[in-house]
Design an enzyme around this catalytic site. Structure first.
Site, short mmCIF file in Angstrom:
data_model
loop_
_atom_site.label_atom_id
_atom_site.label_comp_id
_atom_site.label_asym_id
_atom_site.label_seq_id
_atom_site.Cartn_x
_atom_site.Cartn_y
_atom_site.Cartn_z
N ASN A 1 0.88 -1.14 0.16
CA ASN A 1 0.03 -0.15 -0.13
C ASN A 1 0.76 1.18 0.00
O ASN A 1 1.53 1.32 0.90
CB ASN A 1 -0.87 0.06 1.24
CG ASN A 1 -2.14 0.89 0.87
OD1 ASN A 1 -2.48 1.51 -0.04
ND2 ASN A 1 -3.03 0.90 2.24
N HIS B 1 -14.30 -4.73 10.99
CA HIS B 1 -13.99 -3.36 11.23
C HIS B 1 -15.14 -2.59 11.55
O HIS B 1 -15.64 -1.88 10.84
CB HIS B 1 -12.93 -2.53 10.60
CG HIS B 1 -11.81 -3.07 10.08
ND1 HIS B 1 -10.61 -2.53 9.48
CD2 HIS B 1 -10.94 -4.27 10.53
CE1 HIS B 1 -9.56 -2.82 9.60
NE2 HIS B 1 -9.79 -4.15 10.11
N ASP C 1 -6.83 -1.83 17.64
CA ASP C 1 -5.57 -1.56 16.97
C ASP C 1 -4.95 -0.32 17.73
O ASP C 1 -5.44 0.88 17.42
CB ASP C 1 -5.82 -1.58 15.58
CG ASP C 1 -4.37 -1.62 14.68
OD1 ASP C 1 -3.36 -1.53 15.25
OD2 ASP C 1 -4.71 -1.56 13.52
N HIS D 1 -2.08 0.88 16.50
CA HIS D 1 -1.44 1.24 15.29
C HIS D 1 0.04 1.94 15.70
O HIS D 1 0.41 3.23 15.37
CB HIS D 1 -2.04 2.08 14.58
CG HIS D 1 -2.25 2.03 13.14
ND1 HIS D 1 -1.53 2.78 12.19
CD2 HIS D 1 -2.90 0.84 12.24
CE1 HIS D 1 -1.45 2.39 11.02
NE2 HIS D 1 -2.49 1.06 10.93
N GLU E 1 -3.48 -4.61 19.38
CA GLU E 1 -2.82 -4.63 18.31
C GLU E 1 -1.58 -3.79 18.27
O GLU E 1 -2.17 -2.65 18.43
CB GLU E 1 -3.53 -5.02 16.83
CG GLU E 1 -2.71 -4.92 15.77
CD GLU E 1 -3.54 -5.11 14.45
OE1 GLU E 1 -4.93 -5.13 14.65
OE2 GLU E 1 -3.15 -4.41 13.51
N GLU F 1 1.99 -6.84 11.29
CA GLU F 1 1.41 -6.60 10.23
C GLU F 1 2.51 -5.89 9.08
O GLU F 1 2.39 -6.08 7.94
CB GLU F 1 0.04 -5.76 10.12
CG GLU F 1 0.40 -4.17 10.45
CD GLU F 1 -1.03 -3.76 10.40
OE1 GLU F 1 -2.06 -4.16 11.08
OE2 GLU F 1 -0.87 -2.54 10.29
N HIS G 1 -2.90 -10.54 8.99
CA HIS G 1 -3.39 -9.02 8.51
C HIS G 1 -4.32 -9.24 7.46
O HIS G 1 -3.91 -10.03 6.16
CB HIS G 1 -2.31 -8.27 7.94
CG HIS G 1 -2.31 -6.77 7.77
ND1 HIS G 1 -1.78 -6.10 7.00
CD2 HIS G 1 -3.35 -5.92 8.71
CE1 HIS G 1 -2.02 -4.78 7.09
NE2 HIS G 1 -3.16 -4.80 7.90
N ASP H 1 -6.12 -3.58 1.41
CA ASP H 1 -4.87 -3.58 0.44
C ASP H 1 -4.15 -4.82 0.32
O ASP H 1 -3.24 -5.08 -0.53
CB ASP H 1 -3.84 -2.49 1.03
CG ASP H 1 -3.66 -2.35 2.42
OD1 ASP H 1 -4.37 -2.05 3.30
OD2 ASP H 1 -2.41 -2.94 3.11
N GLU I 1 -8.24 -11.20 9.88
CA GLU I 1 -8.82 -9.80 9.66
C GLU I 1 -9.56 -10.04 8.28
O GLU I 1 -8.89 -10.55 7.47
CB GLU I 1 -7.77 -9.08 9.62
CG GLU I 1 -8.20 -7.36 9.49
CD GLU I 1 -7.19 -6.39 9.73
OE1 GLU I 1 -6.06 -6.74 9.28
OE2 GLU I 1 -7.43 -5.28 9.94
O1 EZ4 Z 1 -3.21 0.40 8.56
O2 EZ4 Z 1 -3.39 -1.97 6.01
O3 EZ4 Z 1 -4.94 -3.75 11.30
N1 EZ4 Z 1 -4.87 -3.21 10.03
C1 EZ4 Z 1 -4.42 -1.99 9.83
C2 EZ4 Z 1 -4.55 -1.52 8.39
C3 EZ4 Z 1 -3.17 -0.77 7.84
C4 EZ4 Z 1 -3.43 -0.74 6.23
C5 EZ4 Z 1 -2.10 -0.01 5.85
O4 EZ4 Z 1 -2.03 -0.25 4.53
O5 EZ4 Z 1 -3.74 -1.46 10.87
O6 EZ4 Z 1 -5.53 -0.72 8.35
CO CO Z 2 -3.20 -3.11 12.14
#
Ligand code: EZ4
Ligand code: CO
Length: 443
Positions: free
Chosen positions: A71, A156, A251, A253, A277, A303, A353, A357, A380
């Site tokens: 991505n 999600h 998540d 992130h 996560e 991921e 993951h 994308d 996911e």
């Molecule tokens: O931000 O795949 O857990 N899922 C994620 C995704 C990522 C994207 C980045 O390309 O964290 O939404």
């Molecule tokens: Co994630």
């Protein structure tokens, strides 16, 4: 993308006197030349978002597909494949999957990394697709057969506030999801990762994809203290509304420091998360020791990891509970299965993951692998847009909260060239994050 014809030779050994490159017989004794790879096409299309697909064809006309989508950096992988991998594949026996994996990994010399490992993944998955078609079996049969009846998938749910979040959770339950990721807006922060309904710099919604088609990345805001104050109140409200049973995920992130992550994990313990996560940017694997000492909330990471080496400390010291790499970015079925097997020694499960994308080809590969492995955890499943399915004709199914493969031989996905031609590549970037004082932060 150009290909240097002098390196596209059908015989990878012709220049062995000049360069001591690894040489593998194109058609070793005992194999039919009908399984030699005679065509390798790098296909770039953008049905709702960009995808890079590798299509291999054997002399006998058997076709295999692999996903190479990275991505926001799609064309780097397309070039890596077209300019540096396609020439090496001509004439190789499609049956030699492990040898081809090792050849591509070791011959590059420059190891690991998302571009290299996505390219290797595309070749690997296309070869598994071909082998399973030649065997007349769905791929999971070649991987040892099904260990379960479908793989549990999580969706999600998100909302700018609690009422919008509750609607989104109910909507996902109606779609059939039995496990749900929860992301919400944070008071005081304008734009936050993972919220479908929030408006972006292009004015479009964020439902399917955080990467926006624009010449520059969108900018989002971040304030970790506001986030840490707010998130436990969200999970308390969700548990009160939906009860104790629904598996919930969240998540982080990559946005917290180790001590902040420890604090959040502890604060969320009463709400019994399935997982938390990416609490920290985990290229510092040692940081997870501190997090782990403080909380029993299960942790999922990986991921953005591409190889077994990226997980070494995390797995050996049992610092995580789920590994997150997808087939697409971790060297394919061959690379990811090795990571899952290694994880199984330490009672760590899969949690691959599965954002939009990862293409339907990558998702199909994940379904076949998830059906077969002993230590499957969860998958996911961020559903693809309708336009994506016009190009990628899939046969997998989703019902009762689980994804399942069809009995079609191979991966069970076909690529529609005519449909793809209507969706040319468009530059798109993932967003960046800034703190309230303007400084850059991990997105
Ligand atoms: O931000 O795949 O857990 N899922 C994620 C995704 C990522 C994207 C980045 O390309 O964290 O939404
Ligand atoms: Co994630």
């Amino acid at each position: 993308m150009s290909t240097n014809p002098s390196t596209a030779s059908a015989d990878p050994g012709t220049n062995r006197d000049d360069h001591p490159v690894p040489v593998v017989p194109a058609t070793p004794a005992g194999t039919s030349s009908g399984t030699a790879i005679v065509k390798a096409e790098v296909l770039v299309t953008s049905p709702d978002r960009n995808f890079v697909t590798l299509r291999l064809t054997t002399a006998d006309g058997v076709v295999g597909l692999g996903d190479a989508t990275l991505n926001g950096r799609e064309l780097a992988v397309a070039s890596y494949l077209q300019d540096h991998v396609v020439p090496l594949l001509m004439g190789r026996d499609a049956h030699r999957i492990e040898d081809t994996w090792q050849f591509l990994y070791r011959s590059a010399y420059w190891r690991r990394g998302p571009v290299t490992m996505a390219a290797i993944a595309a070749v690997d998955v296309a070869l598994w697709d071909i082998k399973a078609k030649l065997a007349g079996m769905p791929l999971y049969q070649l991987l040892g057969g099904a260990s379960r009846t479908g793989i549990m998938a999580y969706g999600h749910a998100s909302g700018r506030d609690l009422p919008e979040l509750f609607d989104s959770i109910r909507h996902h339950q109606e779609l059939g999801f039995r496990s749900i990721r929860v992301q919400t807006g944070i008071p005081g922060i304008d734009k936050v990762y993972g919220i479908a309904a929030q408006h972006t710099n292009t004015g479009s919604r964020y439902d399917y994809e955080p990467a926006q088609r624009a010449p520059l990345p969108a900018e989002e805001d971040w304030d970790t203290r506001a986030y840490l104050r707010h998130i436990p109140t969200v999970f308390e409200a969700v548990r009160n509304e939906f009860g104790p049973e629904l598996p919930l995920l969240h998540d982080g992130h990559h946005r917290m420091t180790p001590i902040q992550a420890a604090k959040l994990g502890k604060a969320l313990e009463p709400y019994d998360l399935f997982w938390l996560e990416d609490v920290t940017p985990a290229e510092n694997q040692d940081a997870l020791r501190l997090v782990r000492q403080h909380t029993t909330t299960p942790l999922a990471i990986g991921e953005v990891f591409n190889t077994i080496w990226d997980y070494k400390t995390l797995i050996e010291e049992q610092l995580i509970d789920y590994v997150r790499s997808p087939v697409t970015h971790a060297g394919g079925i061959t690379g990811l299965k090795r990571i899952f097997d290694y994880a199984s020694v330490y009672q760590i499960k899969s949690g691959a993951h599965g954002p939009t994308d990862v293409s339907p080809v990558g998702l199909a590969a994940a379904i076949h692998l998830g059906l077969a492995i002993p230590n499957f955890g969860i998958q996911e499943y961020m559903q693809h847009a309708p336009a994506t399915h016009e190009v990628f004709r899939t046969t997998y199914s989703f019902a009762g909260g689980r994804l399942d493969a069809s009995d079609a031989p191979g991966l069970g996905v076909e690529y529609d060239d005519e449909a793809a031609a209507a969706f040319p590549y468009e530059a798109a970037y993932l967003p960046v994050n800034r703190l309230l004082d303007g400084s850059m932060h991990d997105w």
